[in-house]
Design a protein around this motif. Structure first.
Motif, PDB file in Angstrom:
ATOM      1  N   UNK A 295       0.837  -1.200   0.000  1.00  0.00           N
ATOM      2  CA  UNK A 295       0.000   0.000   0.000  1.00  0.00           C
ATOM      3  C   UNK A 295       0.873   1.252   0.000  1.00  0.00           C
ATOM      4  N   UNK A 296       1.927   1.204   0.803  1.00  0.00           N
ATOM      5  CA  UNK A 296       2.817   2.360   0.933  1.00  0.00           C
ATOM      6  C   UNK A 296       3.518   2.660  -0.390  1.00  0.00           C
ATOM      7  N   UNK A 297       4.006   1.613  -1.050  1.00  0.00           N
ATOM      8  CA  UNK A 297       4.785   1.826  -2.273  1.00  0.00           C
ATOM      9  C   UNK A 297       3.907   1.729  -3.530  1.00  0.00           C
ATOM     10  N   UNK A 298       2.633   1.421  -3.341  1.00  0.00           N
ATOM     11  CA  UNK A 298       1.650   1.458  -4.426  1.00  0.00           C
ATOM     12  C   UNK A 298       1.960   0.494  -5.574  1.00  0.00           C
ATOM     13  N   UNK A 299       2.638  -0.592  -5.288  1.00  0.00           N
ATOM     14  CA  UNK A 299       2.790  -1.648  -6.295  1.00  0.00           C
ATOM     15  C   UNK A 299       3.168  -2.937  -5.558  1.00  0.00           C
ATOM     16  N   UNK A 300       2.989  -4.082  -6.210  1.00  0.00           N
ATOM     17  CA  UNK A 300       3.318  -5.348  -5.535  1.00  0.00           C
ATOM     18  C   UNK A 300       4.754  -5.341  -5.003  1.00  0.00           C
ATOM     19  N   UNK A 301       4.922  -5.823  -3.793  1.00  0.00           N
ATOM     20  CA  UNK A 301       6.228  -5.786  -3.135  1.00  0.00           C
ATOM     21  C   UNK A 301       6.753  -7.184  -2.846  1.00  0.00           C
ATOM     22  N   UNK A 302       8.050  -7.223  -2.784  1.00  0.00           N
ATOM     23  CA  UNK A 302       8.759  -8.433  -2.387  1.00  0.00           C
ATOM     24  C   UNK A 302       9.538  -8.012  -1.146  1.00  0.00           C
ATOM     25  N   UNK A 303       9.098  -8.456   0.020  1.00  0.00           N
ATOM     26  CA  UNK A 303       9.751  -7.968   1.244  1.00  0.00           C
ATOM     27  C   UNK A 303      10.589  -9.060   1.905  1.00  0.00           C
TER      28      UNK A 303
END
Lengths: 359, 628
Positions: A295-303
């Motif tokens: 949500x924060x970075x506004x695109x799918x994330x790989x954390x």
């Protein structure tokens, strides 16, 4: 201990400013306040560096030393660099400033049952140094214990503004030495009990309504590098219900050896191998954090994430890294689902208009 | 992989004492010797959700009307392309069903008919539904006017004077016929919107399963379910009455609610009692037309005839209000959570898929609430009045000597009742004794013995060989009969870690607590605060119990079963369709209910090994929505 102009905790609730916290420091504060808990710590702000330099009264001398330098004359640059850095390392820090730093360090330590090792890293404002990642790598000091080691390495970071490389970079790019400053990050070393990665989609088909989590014991390196088979869990992104889970073998773990200041590999016993490495509550927390990052970075994330053994339940989940998921990103941006437009069901022959409810 | 088979009907043992059971039901309801080959070739599943216990002969009326009318809407009204109705048989007292597919080569031709018919309903939903309420209420009102008075000793003088020329027996026969017709009428109406509700739901369901592979069924249900449904209204009325009683300080008068008259008159006489009484009376009509069962049995107790039941619930709510508990459902929080879920799934879609999502969800959300709400009007209200009238008739005929117990009429088929009535009016008309008093008491005793014997055996979950894959949509949706479920019944399911039961993950959450096993509505008063309700099946009128318990586990029921819906409404975990929870679990055992995974673990010391075949879910009972 509260945040102030000279030391600022990641979770201190103060609006992050790049000028005072540097790039790395500002990013850590931003992530923490967005619910993406990075390993806890604080930033020694540029204001403290400025106060130190003002008190030491060496700014003018430094400028004079640097003024006539020829960037091609390496031995001269090295000589000047060494002198300036020695000067910075040997000057006393103003008492008030020192007390802020010591107080912040003690406040950080008080969050744990026993003192824990920290990392000290430089956090440059953008133009001061060749590039942030270079600076970050260069001036990262790990496994530091005790206030003396910490304050010494803070000054080490300050001094890194005047490495030969930094001096040459500024000379070549006509970056003035006036207004140079440096923030320093002091952050708990992660003591990962369980760690892994989380992707905010199903990487097998690009389905964005899922979160996929790989999880194993110890630090995440063995998961990332494929040395162990982690647990693999797929959750519904909206409700966080578990869709499927496969227990991995998880035969070994890498754990920090604080005394040696490095990681050691050890075997995982059968009992721990046989069960999922995350509890239900931990699994939910990891998924929620991944959702927040997306949500924060506004695109799918790989954390990358870890559960820290030194922190209490509920506060022990840490975000180590978040980056855009790239494998499916282009696909995901055009089609959020495997099928472009879905047909079938009872209304396969229907146009959408026929189906409009009357209200 | 070849599937194991369920027994053939002829392979099931007839319980001792039940010999000749076939003859107590109409000929067309039982398996036929001449059709053995065809009937054995079909797969039949038992609907023990709606008919958990053995039919007395009269009670087949509910099964016959319900399943027949369900079928007509598929096969004759809506022309559902891939599904006709459901064949049904009574075997050893239980109802078995077999869905009838549409032959492949006819499906395409039905599509335009289906679109036209269904389209009309969906485009005129509000108006048609409004009309439905008028029709249904009209039926109930007319039913209320029916009565079965004792025949007079002679034709009244005014009928002589007016030259009426009829003795009034025709009225008795008409009244009976009309009562049956009115019940049939509302059962037809029952399905006018129900199949549409399911169609809209299935359409959205299938869409979600495609765009969000493996999306939990729970999520889909949550996105279309109404939060403030009429089915919750009776319970909400009781809560309001409890709050008013506390406000008016009437608590002391609710100490012995089993004495209905004393309680009501004490309340009425107390200061402020008139206000409470007025609200109570207003709530009764219609909301106390509410059964503790499901409307399909003559023994169902209705609140308006057993006011100790709602008064007991009110007393319990009063206690909880006094203890400072919040008794109202968290409606606002549920709406917020539902809207969040809708919004988050919607945000995952783009362009045309998002538009389809909106259209399909909108349609399902419009049509679906009927699936719950109709239940009050038919199963509760209509059938409440119906059974009250039947009891009146039964008592009249008991007084005429036709049988010994007040409700013995139930041991006659509905067409036999017509015969007995003609017998009665003939005897009465000619001035002789009817034959019935010398025929029925003995026959009823014989039948009572058969029904009691049939009750000693549980039904088989299904009969004959199941198809390799179960695709028929209504079977999956209404009864939860899936390939996996059939596998579970056949004992091929996956064992639950640590021993325990597996069912449907019907309402999310994990809790631990003590079990309270309830197999009969009369045991509901035993349920204690914070217990886990374990039941064969639950009924809508059990609402007050759901504010007390921590979780629900049922033997029977799917994602859309009553227990599942109410638990989602109350935010309680539920595992439904475990097959055998009520017989495996004992009251007082400590359970861990995981409504997200659909598992129930028995945490007490006496845990049999995981993998114990006894613990695998193996029938009995079909999964289903509780209110066909």
């Amino acid at each position: 201990m509260q945040s102030n102009d000279y030391v600022q905790f990641f979770d201190g609730g103060i609006e992050p400013r790049l000028e005072t916290l540097g790039g790395k420091g500002a990013s850590l504060v931003t992530m923490t306040s967005a619910g993406m808990p990075v390993p806890p710590g604080f930033v020694v702000t540029t204001a403290q560096f400025d106060a130190f330099m003002a008190e030491a009264g060496i700014t003018r001398d430094i400028h004079e030393l640097l003024a006539g330098l020829d960037p091609e004359d390496m031995s001269q640059v090295d000589k000047v660099s060494a002198a300036i850095r020695e000067d910075i390392r040997s000057r006393p820090v103003p008492q008030a400033m020192r007390e802020f730093t010591v107080g912040a360090y003690e406040a950080l330590m008080s969050r744990f049952e026993a003192p824990v090792p920290v990392a000290v890293r430089s956090s440059a404002t953008a133009e001061d140094l060749p590039d942030a990642s270079f600076a970050g790598q260069q001036d990262t000091y790990l496994w530091l214990e005790g206030v003396k080691a910490v304050t010494e390495h803070i000054r080490q970071c300050w001094a890194s503004l005047f490495t030969s490389r930094a001096i040459i970079y500024r000379l070549k790019n006509n970056i003035p030495n006036e207004g140079l400053s440096m923030a320093v990050v002091v952050q708990k070393m992660v003591n990962a009990r369980v760690s892994g990665v989380a992707i905010t989609m199903d990487p097998t088909n690009g389905d964005r309504s899922k979160i996929t989590i790989d999880s194993s014991y110890g630090v995440g390196e063995m998961v990332v590098s494929g040395q162990v088979t982690p647990d693999n869990i797929k959750l519904d992104k909206v409700t966080l219900a578990v869709i499927s889970e496969h227990l991995g073998d998880k035969h070994a773990e890498l754990v920090p050896d604080a005394a040696a200041g490095r990681l050691v590999e050890r075997e995982v016993d059968d009992e721990r191998r046989g069960r999922r490495s995350l509890s239900d509550a931990e699994l939910t927390s990891v998924a929620q954090m991944a959702k927040r990052a997306e949500k924060h970075y506004k695109c799918p994330q790989d954390i990358e994430w870890a559960l820290d053994a030194d922190l209490p339940d509920g506060e022990n989940l840490l975000l180590l890294q978040s980056r855009p998921e790239t494998v499916h990103s282009s696909k995901a941006s055009t089609h959020t689902a495997p099928q472009p437009v879905v047909s079938g069901g009872y209304f396969s022959g229907f146009s959408a208009g026929t189906l409009k409810p009357s209200i | 992989m070849s599937l194991k088979s369920f027994p053939k009907p002829s392979e099931l043992a007839v319980p001792a004492g039940a010999e000749g059971w076939e003859k107590i039901y109409p000929y067309y309801l039982v398996f036929q010797d001449k059709l053995k080959e065809q009937e054995d070739a079909k797969f039949w599943f038992c609907d023990s959700q709606h008919w958990p216990t053995v039919f007395k002969p009269f009670e087949t009326i509910g099964g016959e009307f319900a399943v027949k009318c369900l079928g007509q809407y598929n096969a004759r009204h809506l022309m559902i392309p891939n599904a006709n109705g459901i064949e049904f048989r009574v075997h050893l007292g239980y109802l078995y069903m077999s869905p009838i597919p549409v032959p492949e080569d006819q499906i395409a031709a039905r599509v335009p008919l289906f679109e036209q018919r269904v389209g009309h309903y969906f485009q005129n939903w509000d108006q048609l539904l409004k009309q439905w309420h008028v029709k249904v209420k009209g039926t109930i009102d007319e039913m209320e006017t029916i009565s079965f008075p004792k025949l007079p000793d002679m034709v009244p003088m005014e009928d002589i004077l007016s030259g009426k020329g009829k003795d009034g027996s025709e009225k008795l026969l008409e009244s009976y016929d009309r009562l049956i017709q009115l019940a049939y009428q509302n059962w037809q109406y029952h399905f006018e919107f129900l199949n549409l509700g399911y169609i809209a739901y299935l359409d959205f369901f299938n869409f979600c399963k495609q765009v969000f592979p493996n999306i939990p069924d729970q999520s889909i249900a949550t996105m279309v379910q109404g939060v403030d449904m009429e089915l919750f209204r009776p319970d909400d009325e009781l809560k309001q009455l409890a709050k008013l009683a506390v406000e008016l300080r009437l608590q002391p008068h609710f100490s012995n609610t089993d004495d209905v008259d004393a309680t009501l008159s004490a309340v009425a006489a107390a200061p402020g009692g008139d206000r409470w009484t007025a609200q109570y009376e207003a709530a009764k009509d219609p909301w106390f037309n509410f059964t503790v069962g499901n409307g399909f049995y003559g023994h169902d107790k209705y609140w308006n005839e057993h006011q100790e039941i709602p008064l007991g619930y009110i007393a319990d709510y009063i206690r909880r209000v006094d203890e400072g508990q919040e008794i109202m459902r968290p409606v606002e929080a549920l709406i917020i959570e539902r809207d969040r879920i809708i919004e988050e799934y919607r945000d995952l879609l783009e362009g045309e898929n998002q538009a389809l999502f909106d259209a399909k969800r909108g349609l399902a959300a419009t049509a679906y609430p009927y699936v719950e709400n109709h239940n009050f009007y038919i199963e509760h209200w209509t059938m409440g009045v119906f059974w009250r009238k039947i009891r009146e008739l039964s008592r009249m005929m008991q007084a005429e000597g036709f049988w010994t117990e007040p409700d013995d009429l139930l041991y006659l088929g509905r067409n036999e009742v017509r015969d007995a009535l003609f017998d009665l009016v003939t005897g009465w008309g000619v001035g002789a004794k009817p034959i019935g008093p010398d025929y029925w008491p003995e026959e009823i005793e014989r039948r009572r013995g058969i029904v009691d014997a049939l009750k000693t055996a549980r039904p088989a979950p299904a009969l004959n060989t199941p198809p390799e894959i179960i695709t028929e949509p209504f079977t999956r949706m209404l009864w939860g009969i899936t390939t996996e479920q059939v596998q579970q019944w056949l004992g091929a399911g996956v064992a639950v870690e640590g021993g325990g039961l597996r069912g449907m993950a019907a309402s999310p959450g994990v809790v631990e607590g003590l079990a309270r096993v309830v197999t009969d509505a009369d045991q509901l008063s035993e349920v204690q605060q914070g217990e886990i309700l374990v039941a064969t099946v639950t009924a809508p009128s059990w609402g007050p119990i759901f504010g007390k318990i921590k979780a629900t586990v049922t033997d029977i029921g799917g994602m859309m079963s009553h227990a599942a819906i109410v638990c989602r409404e109350y935010g309680l975990p539920a595992v439904t369709g475990t097959g055998s929870a009520s017989t495996t679990i004992k009251t007082g055992q400590r359970l861990r209910v995981d409504g997200t995974k659909g598992t129930v673990q028995i945490l007490d010391a006496l845990i049999p090994d995981a993998g114990d075949p006894e613990l695998l879910v193996a029938g009995p009972g079909a999964h289903s929505h509780s209110h066909v």
